[in-house]
Design a protein around this motif. Sequence first.
Motif, PDB file in Angstrom:
ATOM      1  N   UNK A 173       3.186   4.738   0.817  1.00  0.00           N
ATOM      2  CA  UNK A 173       3.165   3.670   2.151  1.00  0.00           C
ATOM      3  C   UNK A 173       3.766   4.391   3.121  1.00  0.00           C
ATOM      4  N   UNK A 174       3.161   4.879   4.021  1.00  0.00           N
ATOM      5  CA  UNK A 174       3.575   5.683   5.080  1.00  0.00           C
ATOM      6  C   UNK A 174       4.384   4.590   6.413  1.00  0.00           C
ATOM      7  N   UNK A 175       5.392   4.470   6.229  1.00  0.00           N
ATOM      8  CA  UNK A 175       5.959   3.309   7.353  1.00  0.00           C
ATOM      9  C   UNK A 175       5.889   2.245   6.493  1.00  0.00           C
ATOM     10  N   UNK A 176       6.669   1.093   7.184  1.00  0.00           N
ATOM     11  CA  UNK A 176       6.574  -0.394   6.679  1.00  0.00           C
ATOM     12  C   UNK A 176       4.969  -0.901   6.863  1.00  0.00           C
ATOM     13  N   UNK A 177       4.952  -2.175   6.543  1.00  0.00           N
ATOM     14  CA  UNK A 177       4.107  -3.044   6.890  1.00  0.00           C
ATOM     15  C   UNK A 177       4.002  -3.654   8.411  1.00  0.00           C
ATOM     16  N   UNK A 178       2.984  -3.977   9.066  1.00  0.00           N
ATOM     17  CA  UNK A 178       3.110  -4.628  10.423  1.00  0.00           C
ATOM     18  C   UNK A 178       4.302  -5.738  10.146  1.00  0.00           C
ATOM     19  N   UNK A 179       5.109  -5.706  11.163  1.00  0.00           N
ATOM     20  CA  UNK A 179       6.135  -6.769  11.424  1.00  0.00           C
ATOM     21  C   UNK A 179       5.917  -8.219  11.307  1.00  0.00           C
ATOM     22  N   UNK A 180       6.462  -9.115  10.545  1.00  0.00           N
ATOM     23  CA  UNK A 180       6.392 -10.525  10.296  1.00  0.00           C
ATOM     24  C   UNK A 180       4.833 -10.852   9.765  1.00  0.00           C
ATOM     25  N   UNK A 181       4.183  -9.869   9.465  1.00  0.00           N
ATOM     26  CA  UNK A 181       2.955 -10.300   8.428  1.00  0.00           C
ATOM     27  C   UNK A 181       3.047 -10.770   7.233  1.00  0.00           C
ATOM     28  N   UNK A 182       2.465 -11.725   6.718  1.00  0.00           N
ATOM     29  CA  UNK A 182       2.832 -12.259   5.506  1.00  0.00           C
ATOM     30  C   UNK A 182       1.870 -11.699   4.600  1.00  0.00           C
ATOM     31  N   UNK A 183       0.376 -11.561   4.875  1.00  0.00           N
ATOM     32  CA  UNK A 183      -0.549 -11.194   3.896  1.00  0.00           C
ATOM     33  C   UNK A 183      -0.448  -9.688   3.424  1.00  0.00           C
ATOM     34  N   UNK A 184      -0.069  -9.036   4.051  1.00  0.00           N
ATOM     35  CA  UNK A 184       0.159  -7.334   3.843  1.00  0.00           C
ATOM     36  C   UNK A 184       1.284  -7.347   2.569  1.00  0.00           C
ATOM     37  N   UNK A 185       2.236  -8.212   2.526  1.00  0.00           N
ATOM     38  CA  UNK A 185       3.623  -8.257   1.730  1.00  0.00           C
ATOM     39  C   UNK A 185       3.124  -8.527   0.459  1.00  0.00           C
ATOM     40  N   UNK A 186       4.127  -8.729  -0.633  1.00  0.00           N
ATOM     41  CA  UNK A 186       4.062  -8.937  -1.973  1.00  0.00           C
ATOM     42  C   UNK A 186       4.926  -8.509  -2.882  1.00  0.00           C
TER      43      UNK A 186
END
Length: 488
Positions: A173-186
């Motif tokens: 994972x290069x960098x984090x996920x797009x800020x404040x997005x729920x669906x790409x978290x987990x």
Amino acid sequence: MKQVWFITGSQHLYGDETLRQVAADAREIAAYLDAMLPVDIHYVPPVTTQEEISAALGQAQSCPDCIGIMVWMHTFSPARMWIAGLTACRKPILHFHTQYHQALPYANIDMDYMNLHQSAHGDREHASLYARMRKARKVVVGHWKDEEALRRIECWISAAIGLDASQGLRVARLGDNMRDVAVTEGDKVAAQMQLGFSTNGYGIGDLVDAMACVTEAEIDALMEEYQAQYTFAEGAAGNPAAVREQARFEIALERFCAAHGAGAFTTTFEDLHGLCQLPGLAVQRLMGKGYGFGAEGDWKSAALCRIMKQMAGNRATAFMEDYTYDLVPGQQAVLGAHMLEVCPTIAGGPIQIDVQPLSIGGRNPPARMIFEARTGPAVAACLVDLGDRFRLLAAKVECIPAPQPMPRLPVAHAMWRPLPDFTTGIQAWLMAGGGHHTVLSFAVTTEQLQDFARMAGIECIVIDEGLTMDQFENQLLLGDCIWSGRRP
């Protein structure tokens, strides 16, 4: 080569002559399956005692090349002999309910024939134990030369290949996920426990360092490859430096993934520190080589992309996003694309390289491949983290040609109509919690994804031509009752 172990059950009640015939028949069936299927079918001599059964299943469990076990009861094999071995076995299992002869020899049937050819009897004994043990398995019924039986076995094999690919898969994972997005978290820990793949974060500076080691001669060689394989549009021909930057990305990303043992990776346009453009062409090229990818840090989509590419032999499978709709009555369709990153294995025609502004990310215009996807039946799949469990969502779609040219659309794209119809298919996807990132495949089927989910022990929801919303909502409610709290 990956193996499926073919294990035949019997017992000593029928005498040595019968057991010799059981072994000969089983060996012939295994040899035929080996010739017809895409893996090595490893023949195991018939097992007749608890000790032999446990030993055979234990050896299969410990064999790194074994991706699954196919079992068949040629005669009656008392199921209690199988309990210890099956309890310890975690490999995917296919119960092949077949028999040696296709046609009954009506004029010559005697008791010897009945004792030897009693799969109808023995497999029921065996199947009852699986039900009692709540043991996941696939059941295939039919003669061992039947095309449909072979198709269903091959379907299960591809799912087993996907599960094998998931075990030990590393997602960078290069960098984090797009800020404040729920669906790409987990829950990455739960994903590793349930599905076997791990996700680790790396700084963009790590990629920048890898890019600094790429030589101009290496870029020159890759540029020659680009020019031989693709057409350069006006934007690329007039801005070769942008294309060369993507070549640098490709070389560096592939080395980075190899160094870290990663079969999949993510990027995000919100974390480009030290990069002059967002990786586009480079990501597409690496997906074309079989790497999984997820945009905006979407590690679940990256892993699923890699798994499905392995199931498909890297044929016609791509990261995708539902981007916008055509809602004109009678021609409703989804326009799928992404900012840059759609895999060329789904291309339905010529591929161009172009350099166009991205209008997002605040960097230089990136080079990318532009093409229209092929048409025909496909599956859009998504791995959803519901908090207490994972859900694999698989929707049948029909990819169609664009009704009109889109000369100003500067990205690779696909258009499709969900089944059973646009409104119902989209409504069901939303009700099931499907994300906007998917894996679109013309090579993987819903049956394969159902087989994979069964092996992995996760919920699978299918949206297809037979769906009605009343039944679907009841299925979701039932799924909540059955699967709730299944987080490992």
